[in-house]
Design a protein around this motif. Sequence first.
Motif, short mmCIF file in Angstrom:
data_model
loop_
_atom_site.label_atom_id
_atom_site.label_comp_id
_atom_site.label_asym_id
_atom_site.label_seq_id
_atom_site.Cartn_x
_atom_site.Cartn_y
_atom_site.Cartn_z
N ASP A 153 32.80 -4.36 -19.60
CA ASP A 153 33.04 -4.98 -20.91
C ASP A 153 32.20 -4.38 -22.03
N SER A 157 27.81 -5.60 -23.09
CA SER A 157 28.35 -6.32 -21.93
C SER A 157 27.71 -7.70 -21.74
N VAL A 273 28.06 -3.43 -12.90
CA VAL A 273 28.64 -3.00 -14.17
C VAL A 273 29.03 -1.53 -14.07
N ALA A 277 29.22 -0.36 -20.12
CA ALA A 277 28.33 -1.45 -19.71
C ALA A 277 27.18 -0.94 -18.86
#
Length: 402
Positions: A153, A157, A273, A277
């Motif tokens: 993300d 993140s 991650v 990220a």
Amino acid sequence: MNDEMSAYDVVVVGGGPSGATAAADLARGGKKVLLLDKAGRIKPCGGAIPPRTLKDFDVPESLLVARARSARIVAPSDRSVDMPIEDNFVGMVDREIFDEWLRERAVRVGADRRDGTYLRIERDPDGMAVVAFRPKGADETERVRARCVIGADGANSQVARQEIPAPPAPYVFAYHEIVEAPAGMAGETYDGRRCDIYYQGAFSPDFYAWVFPHGSTASVGTGSAQKGFGLREAVAGLRMKTGLAGCRTLRSEGAPLPLKPLRRWENGRDVIVTGDAAGVVAPASGEGIYYAMACGRMTAAAVDSFLETGDARALKLARKRFLKAHGRVFFILRIMQRFWYSTDRRRERFVSLCADPDIQRLTWQSYLEKELVRSDPMAHVRIFFKDLAQLFGVVSPWGRRA
């Protein structure tokens, strides 16, 4: 917790190149995967990929919107160096189209996809991760169980902030505008077959600015780690300088670019991650697409091993393998950025070095092959002594004796 909630082997949070690649690999391997993506988010990106991306990740050439055959490097003095690519090219993609194709491929090979906003990771009484998210257009929170969660993300993140005990990576903030390209493909200031890179303090005090061709459009952007630097104003100035000020703006995006891999990618339990990220954007160049996809693939392999064995130590393999493959390149690029990008005087010397045939050849070979070139040791020796001459002022920029 609701006993009727869906359960997955893996929930991937984020559908960029890294998350979508990890989701596709895991789904292709028979794992039950949910790809959760915040729809409509497009990362600011010049869109450059080496041709080996097509081969390594089975990407069709039809996704390329342009093929750059050279790069032009512009110094603070406005002197420039052309760096032709012999018998090869740099592929250019539009992230809006490219990322969506990767997400759809993950769905085609078996992943479920939901558009929504990640909120947090909760825990069932038995300790299993529960991913809470808000579906797009909904007000209520939904939850799904996951044996493992992959945070893909982005540089900010939320998964990393909540789950990974590691300090955030340093970053530059990038901003670009996608504009309609001039009617003519080639001209004095814009060429649809060339990537232009500007090392000028007016456009970036500590990174670089760019004009990259995207076929019928172009990406005009810049980046800086300096707080308060006017990125939008810099791009406006660059568009004015390059004759693109009158071109219609189609969209604009901004986001941080991490420039150093995190010290840790996993929580020692069931969360890892990947991509931005994890901090896998190349220093100095800001290149991220290939490295994100490579990281996604390594992350998927580590997660697959974790799911098969139940041993959370397997999650550490992703970072270990990535740094073994690319860590040396990242280290060298980080040193280069810290030194050569620090002042316009040094950037002038840096651009003058780029005129050297040995540097050009080894630069393109390293970029296209994604590894340091060891086949020509004498070229490295020559570059070493040329670097020393520039560093100690033995020669002035552009080869004149000091």
